[in-house]
Motif scaffolding. Structure first.
Motif, PDB file in Angstrom:
ATOM      1  N   ASN A  73       0.831  -1.208   0.000  1.00  0.00           N
ATOM      2  CA  ASN A  73       0.000   0.000   0.000  1.00  0.00           C
ATOM      3  C   ASN A  73       0.863   1.256   0.000  1.00  0.00           C
ATOM      4  OD1 ASN A  73      -2.168   1.798   0.334  1.00  0.00           O
ATOM      5  ND2 ASN A  73      -2.113   1.583   2.549  1.00  0.00           N
ATOM      6  N   ALA A  74       1.876   1.277   0.853  1.00  0.00           N
ATOM      7  CA  ALA A  74       2.739   2.463   0.963  1.00  0.00           C
ATOM      8  C   ALA A  74       3.538   2.703  -0.308  1.00  0.00           C
ATOM      9  CB  ALA A  74       3.674   2.313   2.158  1.00  0.00           C
ATOM     10  N   TYR A  75       4.265   1.679  -0.762  1.00  0.00           N
ATOM     11  CA  TYR A  75       5.112   1.861  -1.939  1.00  0.00           C
ATOM     12  C   TYR A  75       4.294   1.953  -3.222  1.00  0.00           C
ATOM     13  CZ  TYR A  75       9.137   0.872   1.057  1.00  0.00           C
ATOM     14  OH  TYR A  75      10.097   0.932   2.041  1.00  0.00           O
ATOM     15  N   GLY A  76       3.200   1.197  -3.288  1.00  0.00           N
ATOM     16  CA  GLY A  76       2.323   1.288  -4.455  1.00  0.00           C
ATOM     17  C   GLY A  76       1.698   2.664  -4.571  1.00  0.00           C
ATOM     18  N   SER A  77       1.339   3.268  -3.421  1.00  0.00           N
ATOM     19  CA  SER A  77       0.786   4.621  -3.435  1.00  0.00           C
ATOM     20  C   SER A  77       1.822   5.629  -3.909  1.00  0.00           C
ATOM     21  CB  SER A  77       0.283   5.008  -2.039  1.00  0.00           C
ATOM     22  OG  SER A  77      -0.857   4.262  -1.691  1.00  0.00           O
ATOM     23  N   ASN A  78       3.073   5.448  -3.482  1.00  0.00           N
ATOM     24  CA  ASN A  78       4.141   6.349  -3.937  1.00  0.00           C
ATOM     25  C   ASN A  78       4.297   6.296  -5.454  1.00  0.00           C
ATOM     26  OD1 ASN A  78       4.669   7.115  -1.343  1.00  0.00           O
ATOM     27  ND2 ASN A  78       6.658   6.123  -1.177  1.00  0.00           N
ATOM     28  N   ILE A  79       4.286   5.080  -5.976  1.00  0.00           N
ATOM     29  CA  ILE A  79       4.432   4.911  -7.424  1.00  0.00           C
ATOM     30  C   ILE A  79       3.234   5.500  -8.156  1.00  0.00           C
ATOM     31  CG2 ILE A  79       4.511   3.173  -9.269  1.00  0.00           C
ATOM     32  CD1 ILE A  79       6.130   1.427  -7.233  1.00  0.00           C
ATOM     33  N   ALA A  80       2.027   5.231  -7.640  1.00  0.00           N
ATOM     34  CA  ALA A  80       0.818   5.764  -8.270  1.00  0.00           C
ATOM     35  C   ALA A  80       0.778   7.285  -8.188  1.00  0.00           C
ATOM     36  CB  ALA A  80      -0.428   5.169  -7.602  1.00  0.00           C
TER      37      ALA A  80
END
Length: 327
Positions: A73-80
């Motif tokens: 969730n954290a890293y995916g949100s950063n990428i998104a």
């Protein structure tokens, strides 16, 4: 059961977005009643509120024994945030870059990203690692607050949904408190439903919690940032969109992962380093290149660069899908 899980996932996302907005409105109005400064409201309340979905979803994920979902969730949100949200925003209107962003905010985010990635090299985020992330987060917040009080406002953290910060007190204190606690309650309930649904859907599809966290949950919890960035573009304040993304990514990298890791140590799958951190770091670095630009485009993220970011996100999602099929 799968139908119930899908319903929980979808409704959880819908109510998560609504409740985060309600919580921020109530918190800002309550803070005005108690005489808090604009700086404190912008940095502590609005900044926290727009990142509350990621924080609470990751906390519940860790509490329920699904730390992979929290990390995804954290890293995916950063990428998104960078590739999808900033990319779409730049496609709608070129994004202006304040000189201060190049001098301070981008190096700060890159430094935090490098620090976080170094912690993953041993394959685990321990409670000690998590506490170090949280300490760094609070040091940055304190430093930003200090700079702001000296008359040098940190645009990155103040940029989170600035349209909600007003000099007026629009509602009564009881109504403000009602919105605050209603938003917080629904935020927690929808986060729990979202995590439950996401885990069951992941198991039904035979993919890992990490994959679901990197994709569906990450995009869902990033929708408040997309809404505020588009609102900023409509008001002709495109530079706020970049500050919104940088502030959110700093919260995610340090506070979201720190909270989840403090609750439960996180085992880091090898693909997080070889794929997700590589993409996250590469996208953060690309912002330096885009912001510096050529002589004609310096200080602006152009529509072409926005298209490149969106293309990068499409490639990343395809990579994840291929990895899931190969597993």
């Amino acid at each position: 059961m799968l139908f119930a899980a899908l319903a929980a996932l979808i409704l959880g996302l819908v109510f998560l977005i609504w409740s985060a907005d309600c919580f921020v409105d109530g918190a800002v109005d309550t803070a005005h009643h108690f005489g808090m400064s604009q700086l404190l409201i912008g940095m502590l309340i609005v900044g926290f509120g727009t990142s509350a979905p990621e924080m609470i979803v990751s906390a519940f994920s860790a509490l329920q024994g699904n730390p992979g979902l929290a990390l995804g969730n954290a890293y995916g949100s950063n990428i998104a945030n960078i590739a999808l949200i900033l990319g779409v925003t730049a496609l709608l209107s070129p994004v202006a870059v304040h000189p201060q962003v190049m001098r301070r905010e981008l190096p700060l985010l890159m430094g935090a990203t490098i620090f976080a990635v170094l912690q993953l090299l041993n394959g685990e985020i321990s409670r000690t690692d998590a506490l170090l992330l949280l300490v760094l987060f609070f040091l940055i917040m304190g430093w930003s607050l200090y700079k702001g009080m000296k008359g040098d406002p940190p645009e990155m953290l103040l940029a989170e949904e600035p349209e909600k910060i007003s000099e007026e007190i629009p509602v009564s204190l009881p109504k403000a408190l009602f919105k605050l606690f209603l938003g917080l309650g629904v935020l927690m309930g929808s986060s729990k439903a979202l995590v439950w649904g996401a885990v069951l859907v992941a198991h039904a599809l035979g993919v890992s919690d990490l994959i679901i966290g990197l994709t569906v949950v990450a995009v869902g919890t990033s929708l408040p940032e997309l809404a505020s960035s588009i609102a900023a573009i409509r008001k002709g304040k495109s530079d706020i969109a970049l500050g919104n993304v940088l502030g959110s990514n700093l919260f995610n990298t340090l506070a979201v992962v720190g909270i989840a890791g403090a609750i439960s140590p996180i085992t880091v799958p090898p693909e997080v380093l070889s794929r997700d951190c590589l993409v996250m770091g590469g996208l953060t670095l690309s912002l330096f290149l885009f912001c510096k630009g050529s002589r004609k485009t310096r200080g602006v993220i152009t529509r072409f660069e926005g298209a490149l970011l969106c293309t990068a996100y499409a490639i990343y999602i395809t990579w994840i899908a291929f990895s899931a099929l190969q597993a």
